[in-house]
Design an enzyme around this catalytic site. Structure first.
Site, PDB file in Angstrom:
ATOM      1  N   ASP A 107       1.580   4.393   0.570  1.00  0.00           N
ATOM      2  CA  ASP A 107       2.687   3.459   0.780  1.00  0.00           C
ATOM      3  C   ASP A 107       3.467   3.244  -0.526  1.00  0.00           C
ATOM      4  O   ASP A 107       2.930   3.450  -1.613  1.00  0.00           O
ATOM      5  CB  ASP A 107       2.154   2.094   1.239  1.00  0.00           C
TER       6      ASP A 107
HETATM    7  N1  URA Z   1      -4.004   2.651   3.547  1.00  0.00           N
HETATM    8  C1  URA Z   1      -2.931   1.841   3.411  1.00  0.00           C
HETATM    9  O1  URA Z   1      -2.861   0.793   4.040  1.00  0.00           O
HETATM   10  N2  URA Z   1      -1.965   2.222   2.571  1.00  0.00           N
HETATM   11  C2  URA Z   1      -2.008   3.349   1.847  1.00  0.00           C
HETATM   12  O2  URA Z   1      -1.091   3.628   1.084  1.00  0.00           O
HETATM   13  C3  URA Z   1      -3.122   4.176   1.989  1.00  0.00           C
HETATM   14  C4  URA Z   1      -4.101   3.808   2.854  1.00  0.00           C
END
Ligand code: URA
Length: 238
Positions: A107
């Site tokens: 993310d």
């Molecule tokens: N899980 C999440 O919630 N975000 C990420 O970036 C990776 C795994």
């Protein structure tokens, strides 16, 4: 990427012939560099800059397969381009000098281990669900989940109509009213770690991926990257 190499090595690397056979072709006057016949050994050529041909046929360089481990900073997107103009991770590896793409995603506000490669086969293997490659994260979560809630995450919670696979969890430290948890999962559903902790009422405040399989981020600084060798690549699948 434009490094100079010996002509016979270039020909061998391109898969035209063995090094020895390549030397024979050169000696026989069959090889040209920018249209000029070269018969002596050891002439340096620059791949992608000079045109090398054998018996009139251009010998194209095969792109070397490379992979890197990046410690992704927050604020970077893991797509190759962003319509909103936000910074993209590949900008951080400009000096690596080849076209790389990220293996999987993180993310925008997640930091940590991200593999980038030009090796489509490797990317496919790492992401293929059958390999069940563990991804380990450090999650700063609000409050302090009790054992019952942690056990829920360990055994699986419903997410978009499907139970999550078993997760490994351990408490790393308490941070005031919050706590730092380590969580290891092999699935890669969108925002999975955040959704899992939200489900038990302890939202993630900050998230960092620390490992792909047995390949750990170690002391790689945020925003820095390092080239992965074959031993590193093997560790991913441990
Ligand atoms: N899980 C999440 O919630 N975000 C990420 O970036 C990776 C795994």
């Amino acid at each position: 990427m434009h490094e100079s190499i010996r002509l016979q090595k270039y020909l061998a690397q391109c898969g035209l012939a063995s090094r020895r056979k390549a030397e024979e072709l050169i000696a026989a006057g069959k090889v040209t560099v920018d249209g000029v016949v070269v018969t002596e050994m050891g002439v340096l050529v620059i791949s992608g800059v000079q045109t090398i041909a054998c018996m009139g046929k251009v010998v194209e360089a095969r792109e070397q397969l490379v992979s890197y481990l990046l410690n992704k900073p927050k604020g970077y997107v893991t797509t190759l381009a962003d319509p909103q103009g936000r910074p993209v991770v590949t900008e951080l590896l400009k000096e690596a000098g080849t076209r790389l793409f990220p293996v999987g995603r993180l993310d925008l506000d997640t930091e940590g281990a991200l593999i980038l490669t030009n090796d489509g086969g490797l990317a496919q293997q790492v992401q293929h669900p059958s390999h069940e490659i563990n991804k380990t994260y450090e999650a700063l979560v609000r409050g302090m989940p009790d054992d019952r809630k942690l056990n829920l995450l360990r055994s699986g919670i419903p997410l978009e109509g499907k139970l999550t696979s078993p997760a490994r969890l351990r408490l790393l430290s308490r941070q005031g009213a919050n706590c730092l948890m380590e969580i290891t999962i092999h699935e890669g559903r969108k925002r999975q770690v955040k959704k899992m902790f939200s489900y038990i009422g302890h939202p993630v405040l900050s998230l960092k991926r620390t490992a792909y399989g047995g390949l750990r981020l170690g002391n790689l600084q945020t925003g820095r990257y390092r080239r992965l060798n074959s031993a590193d690549l093997k560790k991913i699948f441990l």
